[in-house]
Scaffold this active site. Structure first.
Site, PDB file in Angstrom:
ATOM      1  N   HIS A  19       0.276  43.745 -21.564  1.00  0.00           N
ATOM      2  CA  HIS A  19       1.158  44.102 -22.671  1.00  0.00           C
ATOM      3  C   HIS A  19       0.903  45.548 -23.053  1.00  0.00           C
ATOM      4  O   HIS A  19      -0.233  45.998 -23.032  1.00  0.00           O
ATOM      5  CB  HIS A  19       0.894  43.191 -23.882  1.00  0.00           C
ATOM      6  CG  HIS A  19       2.047  43.144 -24.827  1.00  0.00           C
ATOM      7  ND1 HIS A  19       2.317  44.160 -25.705  1.00  0.00           N
ATOM      8  CD2 HIS A  19       3.013  42.211 -25.004  1.00  0.00           C
ATOM      9  CE1 HIS A  19       3.405  43.846 -26.389  1.00  0.00           C
ATOM     10  NE2 HIS A  19       3.851  42.681 -25.988  1.00  0.00           N
TER      11      HIS A  19
ATOM     12  N   ASP B 146       4.500  35.176 -22.956  1.00  0.00           N
ATOM     13  CA  ASP B 146       5.259  34.440 -21.938  1.00  0.00           C
ATOM     14  C   ASP B 146       4.393  33.561 -21.043  1.00  0.00           C
ATOM     15  O   ASP B 146       4.922  32.748 -20.285  1.00  0.00           O
ATOM     16  CB  ASP B 146       6.030  35.438 -21.058  1.00  0.00           C
ATOM     17  CG  ASP B 146       7.074  36.191 -21.859  1.00  0.00           C
ATOM     18  OD1 ASP B 146       7.698  35.559 -22.730  1.00  0.00           O
ATOM     19  OD2 ASP B 146       7.243  37.405 -21.633  1.00  0.00           O
TER      20      ASP B 146
HETATM   21  C1  COA Z   1       4.194  44.226 -19.857  1.00  0.00           C
HETATM   22  C2  COA Z   1       3.935  45.390 -18.918  1.00  0.00           C
HETATM   23  C3  COA Z   1       5.287  45.957 -18.450  1.00  0.00           C
HETATM   24  C4  COA Z   1       3.191  46.468 -19.674  1.00  0.00           C
HETATM   25  O1  COA Z   1       2.908  47.407 -18.743  1.00  0.00           O
HETATM   26  P1  COA Z   1       2.458  48.918 -18.992  1.00  0.00           P
HETATM   27  O2  COA Z   1       1.885  49.123 -20.317  1.00  0.00           O
HETATM   28  O3  COA Z   1       3.599  49.765 -18.602  1.00  0.00           O
HETATM   29  O4  COA Z   1       1.271  49.005 -17.988  1.00  0.00           O
HETATM   30  P2  COA Z   1       1.367  49.513 -16.494  1.00  0.00           P
HETATM   31  O5  COA Z   1       2.493  48.837 -15.776  1.00  0.00           O
HETATM   32  O6  COA Z   1       1.360  50.989 -16.537  1.00  0.00           O
HETATM   33  O7  COA Z   1       0.004  48.971 -15.892  1.00  0.00           O
HETATM   34  C5  COA Z   1      -1.276  49.537 -16.116  1.00  0.00           C
HETATM   35  C6  COA Z   1      -2.193  49.018 -15.025  1.00  0.00           C
HETATM   36  O8  COA Z   1      -2.305  47.592 -15.169  1.00  0.00           O
HETATM   37  C7  COA Z   1      -1.767  46.938 -14.025  1.00  0.00           C
HETATM   38  N1  COA Z   1      -0.970  45.808 -14.494  1.00  0.00           N
HETATM   39  C8  COA Z   1      -0.158  45.772 -15.583  1.00  0.00           C
HETATM   40  N2  COA Z   1       0.386  44.570 -15.698  1.00  0.00           N
HETATM   41  C9  COA Z   1      -0.107  43.828 -14.699  1.00  0.00           C
HETATM   42  C10 COA Z   1       0.093  42.494 -14.311  1.00  0.00           C
HETATM   43  N3  COA Z   1       0.919  41.706 -14.989  1.00  0.00           N
HETATM   44  N4  COA Z   1      -0.551  42.035 -13.225  1.00  0.00           N
HETATM   45  C11 COA Z   1      -1.380  42.841 -12.539  1.00  0.00           C
HETATM   46  N5  COA Z   1      -1.608  44.119 -12.863  1.00  0.00           N
HETATM   47  C12 COA Z   1      -0.971  44.605 -13.915  1.00  0.00           C
HETATM   48  C13 COA Z   1      -0.886  47.970 -13.326  1.00  0.00           C
HETATM   49  O9  COA Z   1      -0.747  47.702 -11.959  1.00  0.00           O
HETATM   50  C14 COA Z   1      -1.653  49.235 -13.620  1.00  0.00           C
HETATM   51  O10 COA Z   1      -2.752  49.269 -12.754  1.00  0.00           O
HETATM   52  P3  COA Z   1      -3.298  50.687 -12.164  1.00  0.00           P
HETATM   53  O11 COA Z   1      -3.721  51.468 -13.376  1.00  0.00           O
HETATM   54  O12 COA Z   1      -4.416  50.297 -11.262  1.00  0.00           O
HETATM   55  O13 COA Z   1      -2.138  51.301 -11.453  1.00  0.00           O
HETATM   56  C15 COA Z   1       3.130  44.933 -17.678  1.00  0.00           C
HETATM   57  O14 COA Z   1       1.864  44.479 -18.072  1.00  0.00           O
HETATM   58  C16 COA Z   1       3.858  43.890 -16.881  1.00  0.00           C
HETATM   59  O15 COA Z   1       4.734  44.213 -16.064  1.00  0.00           O
HETATM   60  N6  COA Z   1       3.490  42.578 -17.043  1.00  0.00           N
HETATM   61  C17 COA Z   1       4.132  41.519 -16.345  1.00  0.00           C
HETATM   62  C18 COA Z   1       5.493  41.195 -16.943  1.00  0.00           C
HETATM   63  C19 COA Z   1       5.376  40.499 -18.273  1.00  0.00           C
HETATM   64  O16 COA Z   1       4.637  39.532 -18.427  1.00  0.00           O
HETATM   65  N7  COA Z   1       6.171  40.959 -19.219  1.00  0.00           N
HETATM   66  C20 COA Z   1       6.224  40.360 -20.559  1.00  0.00           C
HETATM   67  C21 COA Z   1       5.689  41.294 -21.580  1.00  0.00           C
HETATM   68  S1  COA Z   1       5.586  40.474 -23.148  1.00  0.00           S
END
Ligand code: COA
Length: 413
Positions: free
Chosen positions: A293, A350
């Site tokens: 998140h 979720d």
């Molecule tokens: C919610 C979300 C978009 C937030 O992402 P964000 O703040 O943009 O974080 P990032 O995508 O930049 O990720 C940061 C790091 O964590 C990792 N990461 C983030 N979410 C991850 C996940 N669900 N599974 C595995 N790794 C994850 C990324 O690969 C990244 O790793 P790195 O630094 O080695 O490259 C992301 O966690 C995600 O896509 N989660 C899955 C979808 C989800 O459950 N969404 C509902 C949100 S309420």
């Protein structure tokens, strides 16, 4: 105009100073704003709001200052909507009036009901919701006039009441069934399950659904809420703002994750397969749905609360398959914690909500629409707050393209 009135106007005009476009030499020009670029607007404060608050380090979420753990324990979805819209808890009389008002607004105009019955059956229900919300504007002659706070709040209440009816009507229409009429004596939660399944919802089941709705009603400045506020800032109607927000919610990185979590858990199949699954996801750098998140560095408090009442729900809803699903989710959380918590990755809302919805017999592709019908309350509160103290959103961009390129005639390219 009489001679006297004419004189008065002329005198008044004399009193208005002439416009001087030249900067006064004594007044210093405003300091240049520091221009920064933050991808995804990360850590940028886009608005000031009194609606909800997240402490991402402590795992606390409050609506209008009240901890969601208390709302889940003591409140109802209707009361939570009232709190979000009016910024105080209702007294008994207000609650009764609000319940009556919202229950009376559940029915859809015939034009929208007929349109829904003709939607393509292959349409995703979240898109059906988005489209039906904008259709509702056609039944509100003054939809574009946002100048009356009383009318605006009425429109919000009407939309909040109608969103569940839209989803239930679409679900039935795509299976060739007539929509069920809304029943005013049921709570919003019970009525939705009734309109969806055609069977009365046992109150104890309705209560679990009610808790889930409370937990999804609002969550600060996420992508969909921001979308609603951006549209509100142009004085776009509530129908435009909420349908735009539904569109933003639909993506897998936002509300679309809950549906995918359940598919993921089914594909893992058994707690014994979790290690292999996790290895694969980490090696291929694939995101695990329901994990991570932008604002929480700890487990999402909504996931904690859902998990809490889910145990009770699974005891009264039979099904070994579901218990296996829950065990798989628990193991995945445990293993993901060992391997990913150093990146601040923990279960979000979720992660467990899909199991609850599955137990409530809600089809998988309705998970995100269910999230949306609850979140309409939060979006509406934000739309009202935005138009109440508006400043048009107009950020900058950093241009990184070319300049002074020559135009080459098409025959020479
Ligand atoms: C919610 C979300 C978009 C937030 O992402 P964000 O703040 O943009 O974080 P990032 O995508 O930049 O990720 C940061 C790091 O964590 C990792 N990461 C983030 N979410 C991850 C996940 N669900 N599974 C595995 N790794 C994850 C990324 O690969 C990244 O790793 P790195 O630094 O080695 O490259 C992301 O966690 C995600 O896509 N989660 C899955 C979808 C989800 O459950 N969404 C509902 C949100 S309420």
């Amino acid at each position: 105009m009489t001679k006297k009135a004419d004189e008065t106007v002329k005198n008044n005009l004399k009193a208005v100073p002439e416009i001087d476009n030249q900067p006064s030499p004594e007044v210093a020009p405003p300091p240049a704003l520091e221009v920064i670029h933050r991808p995804g607007l990360e850590k940028v404060v886009a608005v000031r709001s009194t609606i909800s608050c997240v402490d991402g380090n402590k795992g606390i979420l409050e609506y209008r200052g009240i901890n969601i753990a208390d709302l889940v324990r003591y409140s109802s979805f209707e009361e939570t909507i009232f709190l979000l819209l009016y910024n105080h808890l209702p007294n008994e009389r207000e609650m009764m009036q609000f319940n009556t008002l919202i229950a009376k607004q559940r029915g859809l105009p015939a034009s929208v009901r007929d349109a829904i019955s003709n939607y393509p059956v292959g349409m995703h229900p979240i898109n059906a919701l988005q489209s039906a919300i904008i259709l509702l504007s056609g039944e509100d002659f003054y939809a574009d006039d946002v100048s009356s706070p009383q009318h605006n709040i009425r429109r919000c209440i009407s939309l909040i009441a109608k969103a569940p009816t839209i989803i239930a009507a679409f679900e039935r229409a795509r299976h060739g069934e007539q929509p069920m009429p809304a029943v005013t004596k049921y709570t919003m939660a019970e009525n939705f399950i009734f309109m969806l399944t055609g069977e009365p919802c046992p109150p104890e089941i309705g209560r679990f659904f009610d808790k889930l709705l409370i937990l999804h009603a609002e969550h600060t400045m996420n992508a969909s809420t921001f979308a609603a506020r951006v549209i509100g800032s142009t004085h776009g109607s509530v129908y435009s703002a909420i349908s735009g927000a539904v569109g933003a919610l639909s993506g897998p990185l936002h509300g679309g994750a809950n549906e995918r979590v359940l598919r993921m858990l089914y594909s893992i199949g058994h707690p014994d397969n979790v290690d292999k699954f996790l290895d694969e996801m980490i090696t291929t750098k694939t995101k695990i749905m329901g994990i991570g998140h932008r604002v929480y560095n700890v487990k999402d408090p909504r996931a904690v609360l859902i998990q809490d009442f889910m145990k009770n729900l699974l005891e009264i809803v039979p099904g070994e398959g579901r218990k296996n699903l829950y065990q798989t989710a628990l193991k995945l959380e445990e293993k993901a914690k060992e391997r990913l918590s150093h990146k601040g990755l923990h279960p979000n809302v979720d992660f467990y909500s899909g199991i609850v919805l599955d137990a409530l017999r809600v089809p998988g592709d309705l998970f995100t629409p269910v999230f949306a019908i609850s979140r309409v309350a939060g979006w509406c509160a934000h739309w009202l707050e935005q138009i109440g103290a508006n400043r048009l959103f107009r950020p900058l961009q950093e241009y990184i393209g070319d300049h002074k390129r020559h135009y080459i005639p098409i025959e020479d390219r």
